[in-house]
Motif scaffolding. Structure first.
Motif, PDB file in Angstrom:
ATOM      1  N   VAL A 101       0.858  -1.182   0.000  1.00 37.63           N
ATOM      2  CA  VAL A 101       0.000   0.000   0.000  1.00 37.63           C
ATOM      3  C   VAL A 101       0.894   1.233   0.000  1.00 37.63           C
ATOM      4  N   SER A 102       0.684   2.094  -0.964  1.00 42.27           N
ATOM      5  CA  SER A 102       1.466   3.315  -1.083  1.00 42.27           C
ATOM      6  C   SER A 102       1.294   4.178   0.156  1.00 42.27           C
ATOM      7  N   VAL A 103       2.391   4.754   0.624  1.00 41.22           N
ATOM      8  CA  VAL A 103       2.358   5.696   1.748  1.00 41.22           C
ATOM      9  C   VAL A 103       2.298   7.101   1.157  1.00 41.22           C
ATOM     10  N   SER A 104       1.216   7.809   1.441  1.00 41.83           N
ATOM     11  CA  SER A 104       1.024   9.157   0.916  1.00 41.83           C
ATOM     12  C   SER A 104       1.869  10.176   1.669  1.00 41.83           C
ATOM     13  N   ALA A 105       2.150  11.268   0.997  1.00 41.54           N
ATOM     14  CA  ALA A 105       2.772  12.430   1.639  1.00 41.54           C
ATOM     15  C   ALA A 105       1.663  13.407   2.006  1.00 41.54           C
ATOM     16  N   THR A 106       1.853  14.148   3.094  1.00 43.28           N
ATOM     17  CA  THR A 106       0.866  15.150   3.493  1.00 43.28           C
ATOM     18  C   THR A 106       1.526  16.293   4.242  1.00 43.28           C
ATOM     19  N   THR A 107       0.874  17.452   4.185  1.00 46.28           N
ATOM     20  CA  THR A 107       1.335  18.603   4.955  1.00 46.28           C
ATOM     21  C   THR A 107       0.553  18.755   6.257  1.00 46.28           C
ATOM     22  N   ARG A 108      -0.411  17.863   6.519  1.00 49.29           N
ATOM     23  CA  ARG A 108      -1.150  17.979   7.787  1.00 49.29           C
ATOM     24  C   ARG A 108      -0.295  17.446   8.924  1.00 49.29           C
ATOM     25  N   ALA A 109      -0.645  17.852  10.136  1.00 51.97           N
ATOM     26  CA  ALA A 109       0.082  17.402  11.329  1.00 51.97           C
ATOM     27  C   ALA A 109      -0.246  15.939  11.611  1.00 51.97           C
ATOM     28  N   PRO A 110       0.704  15.186  12.159  1.00 54.01           N
ATOM     29  CA  PRO A 110       0.426  13.788  12.519  1.00 54.01           C
ATOM     30  C   PRO A 110      -0.654  13.700  13.595  1.00 54.01           C
ATOM     31  N   ARG A 111      -1.503  12.674  13.483  1.00 53.97           N
ATOM     32  CA  ARG A 111      -2.458  12.367  14.552  1.00 53.97           C
ATOM     33  C   ARG A 111      -1.736  11.509  15.588  1.00 53.97           C
ATOM     34  N   PRO A 112      -2.271  11.431  16.803  1.00 53.99           N
ATOM     35  CA  PRO A 112      -1.617  10.611  17.837  1.00 53.99           C
ATOM     36  C   PRO A 112      -1.369   9.186  17.340  1.00 53.99           C
ATOM     37  N   ALA A 171      -8.249  10.137  -6.756  1.00 54.78           N
ATOM     38  CA  ALA A 171      -8.653   9.097  -7.716  1.00 54.78           C
ATOM     39  C   ALA A 171      -8.904   9.707  -9.087  1.00 54.78           C
ATOM     40  N   ARG A 172      -9.520  10.872  -9.110  1.00 54.35           N
ATOM     41  CA  ARG A 172      -9.772  11.535 -10.392  1.00 54.35           C
ATOM     42  C   ARG A 172      -8.476  11.970 -11.059  1.00 54.35           C
ATOM     43  N   ARG A 173      -7.512  12.410 -10.281  1.00 54.67           N
ATOM     44  CA  ARG A 173      -6.227  12.827 -10.859  1.00 54.67           C
ATOM     45  C   ARG A 173      -5.450  11.629 -11.381  1.00 54.67           C
ATOM     46  N   VAL A 174      -5.535  10.495 -10.666  1.00 53.82           N
ATOM     47  CA  VAL A 174      -4.886   9.284 -11.180  1.00 53.82           C
ATOM     48  C   VAL A 174      -5.502   8.916 -12.525  1.00 53.82           C
ATOM     49  N   ARG A 175      -6.831   9.017 -12.621  1.00 50.17           N
ATOM     50  CA  ARG A 175      -7.509   8.701 -13.886  1.00 50.17           C
ATOM     51  C   ARG A 175      -6.980   9.590 -15.015  1.00 50.17           C
ATOM     52  N   GLU A 176      -6.753  10.861 -14.716  1.00 49.18           N
ATOM     53  CA  GLU A 176      -6.246  11.800 -15.727  1.00 49.18           C
ATOM     54  C   GLU A 176      -4.845  11.411 -16.205  1.00 49.18           C
ATOM     55  N   ARG A 177      -4.009  10.935 -15.277  1.00 52.29           N
ATOM     56  CA  ARG A 177      -2.603  10.666 -15.617  1.00 52.29           C
ATOM     57  C   ARG A 177      -2.330   9.227 -16.029  1.00 52.29           C
ATOM     58  N   PRO A 181       3.598   9.602  -3.831  1.00 49.59           N
ATOM     59  CA  PRO A 181       4.915   9.537  -4.470  1.00 49.59           C
ATOM     60  C   PRO A 181       4.900   8.534  -5.632  1.00 49.59           C
ATOM     61  N   LEU A 182       5.342   8.973  -6.805  1.00 57.64           N
ATOM     62  CA  LEU A 182       5.244   8.166  -8.019  1.00 57.64           C
ATOM     63  C   LEU A 182       6.256   7.026  -8.068  1.00 57.64           C
ATOM     64  N   GLY A 183       7.499   7.285  -7.696  1.00 53.81           N
ATOM     65  CA  GLY A 183       8.569   6.303  -7.826  1.00 53.81           C
ATOM     66  C   GLY A 183       8.251   4.941  -7.211  1.00 53.81           C
ATOM     67  N   GLU A 187       6.361  18.449  -5.796  1.00 50.13           N
ATOM     68  CA  GLU A 187       5.282  18.562  -6.791  1.00 50.13           C
ATOM     69  C   GLU A 187       5.813  19.205  -8.075  1.00 50.13           C
ATOM     70  N   ASP A 188       6.583  20.276  -7.939  1.00 53.60           N
ATOM     71  CA  ASP A 188       7.152  20.963  -9.095  1.00 53.60           C
ATOM     72  C   ASP A 188       8.091  20.059  -9.889  1.00 53.60           C
ATOM     73  N   GLU A 189       8.760  19.137  -9.181  1.00 54.01           N
ATOM     74  CA  GLU A 189       9.716  18.239  -9.823  1.00 54.01           C
ATOM     75  C   GLU A 189       9.063  16.983 -10.395  1.00 54.01           C
ATOM     76  N   GLY A 190       7.718  16.898 -10.335  1.00 56.80           N
ATOM     77  CA  GLY A 190       6.997  15.771 -10.917  1.00 56.80           C
ATOM     78  C   GLY A 190       7.144  14.471 -10.146  1.00 56.80           C
ATOM     79  N   LYS A 191       7.390  14.560  -8.842  1.00 54.72           N
ATOM     80  CA  LYS A 191       7.634  13.356  -8.037  1.00 54.72           C
ATOM     81  C   LYS A 191       6.360  12.716  -7.489  1.00 54.72           C
ATOM     82  N   PHE A 192       5.194  13.277  -7.822  1.00 59.72           N
ATOM     83  CA  PHE A 192       3.927  12.712  -7.352  1.00 59.72           C
ATOM     84  C   PHE A 192       3.109  12.161  -8.516  1.00 59.72           C
TER      85      PHE A 192
END
Length: 197
Positions: A38-49, A112-118, A89-91, A69-74
């Motif tokens: 299962v892919s581990v997502s990146a986020t800017t939100r604070a960690p939950r406990p 999910a919609r963005r994955v469909r686009e790409r 993360p794409l890699g 994001e600018d470097e196309g790593k997602f």
């Protein structure tokens, strides 16, 4: 069928409304079938406990996220509930698909919609799986019972959930999360069929 899909199993995109139990179903699936990645997502939100960096999410600050994001790593990025950035993360996704490892993205509707686009651009074959609640009232009960959001955040999430529920028809398969273990096994059935297991 794309050239990539003829060699490898399809990428499984798991989505559904907030608080429907996507993470709980995914955890139950991994306990029974540890071969699933299962892919581990990146986020800017604070960690939950109890959340750990690199396990639950890759926690990043806004500048770091924007640079990647600018470097196309997602594979995809989204702003969720108007509050935080999330991205896949794409890699690592491409690496696991290349070894025919059953690969899941657990993401929100925007993602999910963005994955469909790409997907076509990247040569990815994708199976879209929607996790639905037994009812909207049960979804509200689960969100309130989680106790991780303020009243204002809960209301924002419920507004988002109404929109997300209306998008069910965009998905290939719907699984109703009535009982976690049964839903996890139904999800395994989808994966096993896609990967010929």
């Amino acid at each position: 069928m794309t050239e990539a899909s003829s060699k490898h199993g399809r990428l499984i995109v798991l989505s559904g409304p907030t608080a429907v139990g996507k993470g709980t179903v995914e955890a139950a699936l991994r306990r029974r079938h540890p071969e699933v990645w299962v892919s581990v997502s990146a986020t800017t939100r604070a960690p939950r406990p109890g959340e750990e960096n690199g396990v639950n999410y890759w926690f990043m600050d806004d500048d770091e996220f924007e640079r990647d994001e600018d470097e196309g790593k997602f594979l995809e990025t989204a702003v969720v509930h108007g509050m935080a950035h999330y991205g896949t993360p794409l890699g690592p996704v491409l690496e696991h698909l290349a070894t025919n490892t059953p690969t899941i993205l657990e993401i929100d509707l925007q993602g999910a919609r963005r994955v469909r686009e790409r997907a076509a651009e990247l040569g990815l074959d994708v199976e879209y799986v929607f996790i639905a609640p037994p009812s909207f009232d049960e979804l509200v009960r689960r969100l309130v019972g989680r106790g991780t959001e303020t009243a204002e955040q809960r209301e924002k999430r419920l507004e988002t959930a109404r929109v997300e529920l209306a998008a069910e028809s965009e998905f290939d398969v719907t699984l109703v999360n009535d009982e976690v273990d049964a839903t996890a096994e139904a999800l395994w059935g989808v994966i096993a069929e896609e990967y010929g297991l």
